[in-house]
Scaffold this motif. Structure first.
Motif, mmCIF file in Angstrom:
data_model
loop_
_atom_site.group_PDB
_atom_site.id
_atom_site.type_symbol
_atom_site.label_atom_id
_atom_site.label_comp_id
_atom_site.label_asym_id
_atom_site.label_seq_id
_atom_site.Cartn_x
_atom_site.Cartn_y
_atom_site.Cartn_z
ATOM 1 N N SER A 47 28.088 48.571 58.767
ATOM 2 C CA SER A 47 27.121 47.473 58.753
ATOM 3 C C SER A 47 25.931 47.790 59.652
ATOM 4 O O SER A 47 26.055 48.553 60.625
ATOM 5 C CB SER A 47 27.784 46.186 59.255
ATOM 6 O OG SER A 47 28.852 45.798 58.426
ATOM 7 N N ARG B 116 22.183 45.542 61.088
ATOM 8 C CA ARG B 116 21.333 44.377 61.008
ATOM 9 C C ARG B 116 19.900 44.797 61.309
ATOM 10 O O ARG B 116 19.605 45.281 62.402
ATOM 11 C CB ARG B 116 21.751 43.283 61.984
ATOM 12 C CG ARG B 116 20.969 41.989 61.759
ATOM 13 C CD ARG B 116 21.407 40.846 62.642
ATOM 14 N NE ARG B 116 20.869 40.933 63.983
ATOM 15 C CZ ARG B 116 20.723 39.897 64.808
ATOM 16 N NH1 ARG B 116 21.093 38.677 64.392
ATOM 17 N NH2 ARG B 116 20.246 40.062 66.014
ATOM 18 N N ARG C 99 26.671 41.514 49.631
ATOM 19 C CA ARG C 99 26.755 42.461 50.748
ATOM 20 C C ARG C 99 25.689 42.216 51.813
ATOM 21 O O ARG C 99 25.926 42.443 52.995
ATOM 22 C CB ARG C 99 26.623 43.889 50.226
ATOM 23 C CG ARG C 99 27.670 44.314 49.229
ATOM 24 C CD ARG C 99 27.588 45.805 48.928
ATOM 25 N NE ARG C 99 26.291 46.181 48.364
ATOM 26 C CZ ARG C 99 25.528 47.165 48.831
ATOM 27 N NH1 ARG C 99 25.930 47.868 49.871
ATOM 28 N NH2 ARG C 99 24.379 47.466 48.248
ATOM 29 N N GLU D 158 21.046 41.286 57.303
ATOM 30 C CA GLU D 158 22.390 41.725 57.653
ATOM 31 C C GLU D 158 22.946 42.482 56.465
ATOM 32 O O GLU D 158 23.011 41.948 55.356
ATOM 33 C CB GLU D 158 23.268 40.517 57.972
ATOM 34 C CG GLU D 158 24.659 40.849 58.453
ATOM 35 C CD GLU D 158 24.695 41.304 59.905
ATOM 36 O OE1 GLU D 158 23.869 40.789 60.697
ATOM 37 O OE2 GLU D 158 25.513 42.174 60.233
ATOM 38 N N MET D 159 23.329 43.733 56.692
ATOM 39 C CA MET D 159 23.817 44.581 55.610
ATOM 40 C C MET D 159 25.241 45.006 55.896
ATOM 41 O O MET D 159 25.506 45.630 56.937
ATOM 42 C CB MET D 159 22.918 45.819 55.456
ATOM 43 C CG MET D 159 21.443 45.470 55.246
ATOM 44 S SD MET D 159 20.434 46.908 54.863
ATOM 45 C CE MET D 159 20.556 47.821 56.390
ATOM 46 N N ASN D 160 26.134 44.659 55.008
ATOM 47 C CA ASN D 160 27.548 45.006 55.144
ATOM 48 C C ASN D 160 27.993 45.871 53.971
ATOM 49 O O ASN D 160 27.304 45.957 52.947
ATOM 50 C CB ASN D 160 28.390 43.729 55.198
ATOM 51 C CG ASN D 160 28.043 42.856 56.384
ATOM 52 O OD1 ASN D 160 27.962 43.326 57.513
ATOM 53 N ND2 ASN D 160 27.815 41.576 56.140
ATOM 54 N N SER D 161 29.139 46.498 54.136
ATOM 55 C CA SER D 161 29.697 47.344 53.070
ATOM 56 C C SER D 161 28.655 48.318 52.541
ATOM 57 O O SER D 161 28.480 48.471 51.325
ATOM 58 C CB SER D 161 30.234 46.469 51.931
ATOM 59 O OG SER D 161 31.206 45.561 52.400
ATOM 60 N N LEU D 162 27.991 48.984 53.444
ATOM 61 C CA LEU D 162 26.906 49.876 53.056
ATOM 62 C C LEU D 162 27.415 51.068 52.262
ATOM 63 O O LEU D 162 28.530 51.569 52.494
ATOM 64 C CB LEU D 162 26.146 50.346 54.290
ATOM 65 C CG LEU D 162 25.192 49.299 54.872
ATOM 66 C CD1 LEU D 162 24.799 49.649 56.304
ATOM 67 C CD2 LEU D 162 23.955 49.165 54.006
#
Length: 123
Positions: free
Chosen positions: A17, A19, A67, A82-86
């Protein structure tokens, strides 16, 4: 005039992740719709997410849905992504942009741009 400065990019492993932040200064920040765009080497700039001047009605590209989360803190004049599971395919230079009126997925409608921040996702 609106000045935009992005931060928070970096190198992360797939599944991780990050941000991103976009700090704004200048004219009334709260009156602008904000967008995040990205551009990978050899590819066209593409829309990632946008949010209205009121901080409501977030809009996402299909690749970002589920995501990524865009948010806006008017008191801090800052927009976040916010970036998850990139994924490795998320690797790109991410830029924030501002425009009057409604959120738009078209980069050409945005008047003000930051310098961009590099996001690299390793596999």
């Amino acid at each position: 005039q609106v000045q935009l400065v992005e931060s928070g990019g970096g190198l992360v492993q797939a599944g991780g992740s990050l941000r991103l932040s976009c700090a704004a200064s200048g004219r009334t920040f709260s009156s602008y719709a904000m967008g995040w765009f990205r551009q990978a080497p050899g590819k066209e700039r593409e829309f990632v997410a946008g949010i209205s001047w009121s901080g409501t009605r977030p809009t996402y590209a299909d690749s970002a849905k589920g995501r990524f989360t865009i948010s806006k803190d008017t008191a801090k004049n800052t927009v976040y992504l916010e970036m998850n599971s990139l994924k490795p395919e998320d690797t790109a230079v991410y830029s924030c942009a501002a425009k009057g009126g409604q959120v738009s997925t078209s980069w050409s409608t945005h008047r003000y741009w930051g310098q961009g921040t590099q996001v690299t996702v390793s596999s």
